[in-house]
Design an enzyme around this catalytic site. Structure first.
Site, PDB file in Angstrom:
ATOM      1  N   ASN A 146      -2.614  -1.571  13.112  1.00 39.43           N
ATOM      2  CA  ASN A 146      -4.060  -1.364  12.982  1.00 39.43           C
ATOM      3  C   ASN A 146      -4.503  -0.055  13.636  1.00 39.43           C
ATOM      4  OD1 ASN A 146      -3.855  -3.846  11.839  1.00 39.43           O
ATOM      5  ND2 ASN A 146      -4.957  -4.959  13.436  1.00 39.43           N
TER       6      ASN A 146
ATOM      7  N   SER B  81       0.832  -1.208   0.000  1.00 40.39           N
ATOM      8  CA  SER B  81       0.000   0.000   0.000  1.00 40.39           C
ATOM      9  C   SER B  81       0.864   1.254   0.000  1.00 40.39           C
ATOM     10  CB  SER B  81      -0.920   0.012   1.223  1.00 40.39           C
ATOM     11  OG  SER B  81      -0.162   0.012   2.418  1.00 40.39           O
TER      12      SER B  81
ATOM     13  N   LYS C 102     -15.134  27.760 -32.060  1.00 38.51           N
ATOM     14  CA  LYS C 102     -15.555  27.098 -30.830  1.00 38.51           C
ATOM     15  C   LYS C 102     -15.029  27.762 -29.565  1.00 38.51           C
ATOM     16  CE  LYS C 102     -17.624  23.699 -30.528  1.00 38.51           C
ATOM     17  NZ  LYS C 102     -17.253  22.299 -30.842  1.00 38.51           N
TER      18      LYS C 102
ATOM     19  N   GLU D 215     -17.576  20.952 -18.239  1.00 39.23           N
ATOM     20  CA  GLU D 215     -17.694  19.546 -18.645  1.00 39.23           C
ATOM     21  C   GLU D 215     -16.803  18.653 -17.787  1.00 39.23           C
ATOM     22  OE1 GLU D 215     -18.037  19.320 -23.286  1.00 39.23           O
ATOM     23  OE2 GLU D 215     -16.821  21.049 -22.711  1.00 39.23           O
TER      24      GLU D 215
ATOM     25  N   LYS E  83      -8.122   4.219   2.007  1.00 40.31           N
ATOM     26  CA  LYS E  83      -7.379   5.455   1.757  1.00 40.31           C
ATOM     27  C   LYS E  83      -7.437   5.930   0.304  1.00 40.31           C
ATOM     28  CE  LYS E  83      -4.051   3.545   4.148  1.00 40.31           C
ATOM     29  NZ  LYS E  83      -4.973   2.596   4.813  1.00 40.31           N
TER      30      LYS E  83
ATOM     31  N   TYR F 293     -10.407  -6.019  13.122  1.00 38.81           N
ATOM     32  CA  TYR F 293      -9.689  -5.433  11.996  1.00 38.81           C
ATOM     33  C   TYR F 293      -9.662  -6.413  10.839  1.00 38.81           C
ATOM     34  CZ  TYR F 293      -6.069  -3.642   8.971  1.00 38.81           C
ATOM     35  OH  TYR F 293      -5.403  -3.187   7.871  1.00 38.81           O
TER      36      TYR F 293
ATOM     37  N   HIS G 224     -38.962  21.765 -15.682  1.00 34.85           N
ATOM     38  CA  HIS G 224     -38.937  20.859 -16.851  1.00 34.85           C
ATOM     39  C   HIS G 224     -38.115  21.456 -18.002  1.00 34.85           C
ATOM     40  CE1 HIS G 224     -42.385  18.912 -14.811  1.00 34.85           C
ATOM     41  NE2 HIS G 224     -42.751  20.162 -14.582  1.00 34.85           N
TER      42      HIS G 224
ATOM     43  N   ASN H 152     -15.367  26.099 -26.110  1.00 35.49           N
ATOM     44  CA  ASN H 152     -15.915  24.956 -25.392  1.00 35.49           C
ATOM     45  C   ASN H 152     -15.846  25.176 -23.881  1.00 35.49           C
ATOM     46  OD1 ASN H 152     -16.286  23.630 -27.862  1.00 35.49           O
ATOM     47  ND2 ASN H 152     -14.173  22.877 -27.830  1.00 35.49           N
TER      48      ASN H 152
ATOM     49  N   GLN I  68      -7.596  -1.547   4.202  1.00 30.70           N
ATOM     50  CA  GLN I  68      -6.510  -0.862   3.497  1.00 30.70           C
ATOM     51  C   GLN I  68      -7.036  -0.105   2.275  1.00 30.70           C
ATOM     52  OE1 GLN I  68      -2.531  -2.591   3.318  1.00 30.70           O
ATOM     53  NE2 GLN I  68      -2.744  -2.737   1.114  1.00 30.70           N
TER      54      GLN I  68
ATOM     55  N   SER J 284     -11.223  24.792 -30.570  1.00 27.79           N
ATOM     56  CA  SER J 284     -11.124  23.473 -31.176  1.00 27.79           C
ATOM     57  C   SER J 284      -9.932  23.488 -32.116  1.00 27.79           C
ATOM     58  CB  SER J 284     -12.407  23.180 -31.957  1.00 27.79           C
ATOM     59  OG  SER J 284     -12.159  22.213 -32.953  1.00 27.79           O
TER      60      SER J 284
HETATM   61  N1  ARG Z   1      -1.104  -1.081   5.281  1.00 33.64           N
HETATM   62  C1  ARG Z   1      -2.273  -1.235   6.093  1.00 33.64           C
HETATM   63  C2  ARG Z   1      -3.294  -0.185   5.751  1.00 33.64           C
HETATM   64  O1  ARG Z   1      -3.016   0.623   4.942  1.00 33.64           O
HETATM   65  C3  ARG Z   1      -1.944  -1.138   7.540  1.00 33.64           C
HETATM   66  C4  ARG Z   1      -1.289  -2.370   7.995  1.00 33.64           C
HETATM   67  C5  ARG Z   1      -2.179  -3.296   8.687  1.00 33.64           C
HETATM   68  N2  ARG Z   1      -1.709  -4.576   8.275  1.00 33.64           N
HETATM   69  C6  ARG Z   1      -1.903  -5.652   8.991  1.00 33.64           C
HETATM   70  N3  ARG Z   1      -1.433  -6.735   8.497  1.00 33.64           N
HETATM   71  N4  ARG Z   1      -2.488  -5.643  10.138  1.00 33.64           N
HETATM   72  O2  ARG Z   1      -4.379  -0.181   6.291  1.00 33.64           O
END
Ligand code: ARG
Length: 460
Positions: free
Chosen positions: A94, A7, A267, A274, A309, A301, A140, A269, A306, A261
């Site tokens: 975690n 990650s 044009k 958009e 994010k 957990y 409408h 645009n 993961q 364009s």
């Molecule tokens: N890389 C993980 C995340 O982005 C955090 C690590 C947790 N990994 C684990 N094996 N407990 O959430």
């Protein structure tokens, strides 16, 4: 598996938050008597050195670790030796990642609110600069009744104020410290979590370690807010696309916000609109993706988390680009008063014609039929309704008198709607004041400076 597991390319941007959380954790371990004062000091200096090394890197390329937490730990051990291995005492990735992510998000949400507020501010400033311009209000997508152009602009600002309330709520939910939850069962050492929260600037600590490591509700709430902003921005963008077309010609976007364009020289645009409309797809998609990840999770957990994010980063990044661009487009756009008033059909006053009869005591249903008959009579005579003679109108309904022609003025129509939320000039003034008030309330109760709204004039 390595590619799936990694990650780091996503969580790289959390490195400074990871360092910050780790320095606070080291202080917590010292307070708990796990680290001596000297050890805590060496770890703190080591983490500062790691931060300098990370700052000098342009990105995670070439780093072998799976995530940012393992990068920081490896570098800390390089800086301070085996002592670095003590930092992870009582902590798990975690509760660590949950903390880092929230630290990042608190700043990100504040910045996002500022960007939304800037767009609201631009709409309000443009509304102020366009008072006196009446345009068709649509239902409408048919001309319905005359409304001030400022009223239309402000109708696109209020939804964004509601979005600010979502962001305020997400911020409050995010302002809870998970650190000290360990992997799932809490921490066996005497960590003072309240002190840790104060150290890291969190308002509260989580009250259940299982929930502490698995709660991403704040992220889902944030993504709901960003999806709604995406929808709102997309609707406004659609207005701009439509209104800047040659068929409407109500709006002219600034040169910096349109493109020509490569083929067709005429044009202009509306790319800004958009692209804003197009970007809303991923904002909605990220919300759906997050809810889908969360819904199947069993207790505790789970590594699925993961995935949280990338969705949040993408939505926040997307709006960090879309909102300023749209704000600039609003600042730079102009309304073509002549085109707008030419487009305003006299039939938009048919409702006022019915209301005229209502004021003489005619029941609304009968008045509505009479006004519709006037519209048909005008069509039949090949004239606009206000060009009919009094005789022609009285042939439809005897309730019409000489003063009926005063109805055929869109200004009179707009001015007649003076209640809260209405279209008169005075109601519009009160609306602008209410908007400024709502802005200072929206999400401003977290003890931080609320988004500001400057309602003074700011250019045409
Ligand atoms: N890389 C993980 C995340 O982005 C955090 C690590 C947790 N990994 C684990 N094996 N407990 O959430």
């Amino acid at each position: 598996m390595e590619a799936l597991n990694r990650s780091l390319d996503v969580d790289w941007r959390l490195w400074a938050h990871d360092i910050r959380g780790s320095r606070a954790w080291a202080r917590g371990l010292e307070r708990a008597g796990i680290l001596s004062r000297g050890e805590a000091r060496r770890i703190d200096l080591g983490l500062a050195a790691v931060a300098r090394r990370l700052e000098a890197l342009s990105g995670p390329e070439g780093l072998p670790e799976e995530d940012i937490h393992t990068v920081v730990e490896r570098m800390l051990i390089e800086e301070v030796g085996d002592l670095g291995g003590k930092l992870h005492t009582g902590r798990s990735r975690n509760d660590q990642v949950a903390t880092d992510f929230r630290l990042w998000a608190k700043d990100a949400i504040r910045a996002l609110r500022g960007r939304v507020a800037a767009l609201v501010e631009a709409l309000a400033a443009k509304a102020r600069a366009t008072t006196g311009v009446l345009m068709p209000g649509y239902t409408h997508l048919q001309q319905a009744q005359p409304v001030p152009a400022a009223h239309w602009l402000l109708s696109r600002a209020w939804p964004l104020v509601r979005d600010l309330e979502h962001y305020g709520a997400a911020l409050r939910e995010c302002d809870v410290l998970p650190l000290g939850s360990g992997a799932v069962a809490g921490c066996p050492f005497a960590i003072d979590r309240e002190a840790l929260a104060a150290d890291l600037g969190f308002a509260r600590v989580s009250r259940n370690s299982i929930d502490g490591v698995s709660d991403r509700d704040w992220a889902a709430r944030l993504l709901f807010g960003t999806a709604m902003t995406g929808v709102h921005v997309s609707q406004f963008a659609e207005d701009l696309v439509l209104f800047s077309s040659s068929e409407f010609g109500f709006v002219r976007l600034g040169d910096g916000h349109t493109t020509g364009s490569s083929l067709m020289p005429q044009k202009r645009n509306p790319d800004v609109a958009e692209l804003a409309r197009g970007k809303s797809g991923r904002l909605v998609g990220n919300l759906v993706g997050m809810l889908t990840v969360l819904k199947g999770l069993p207790t505790g957990y789970n590594r699925d988390l993961q995935e949280d994010k990338e969705a949040v980063f993408d939505s926040v990044d997307t709006l960090a680009v879309v909102l300023p661009a749209l704000t600039g487009a609003v600042d730079g756009m102009s309304l073509d008063r002549a085109r707008i008033s030419r487009a305003l059909r006299p039939e938009v006053l048919a409702t006022d014609l019915a209301d005229y009869l209502v004021r003489t005591g005619v029941p609304f249903r009968e008045a509505h039929r009479a006004a519709a008959a006037v519209v048909r009579a005008a069509e039949g005579a090949g004239k606009d309704i206000h060009r009919l003679t009094l005789e022609q109108m009285r042939a439809v309904h005897p309730g019409f008198s000489e003063d009926v022609f005063e109805v055929f003025d869109p200004v009179v129509s707009a001015e007649s709607r003076g209640g809260a939320g209405g279209t008169s000039a005075a109601a519009l003034e009160r609306q602008l004041a209410a908007l400024a008030g709502a802005m200072s309330e929206a999400g401003g109760d977290d003890g931080n400076t609320p988004p500001r709204l400057v309602t003074g004039p700011r250019g045409g």
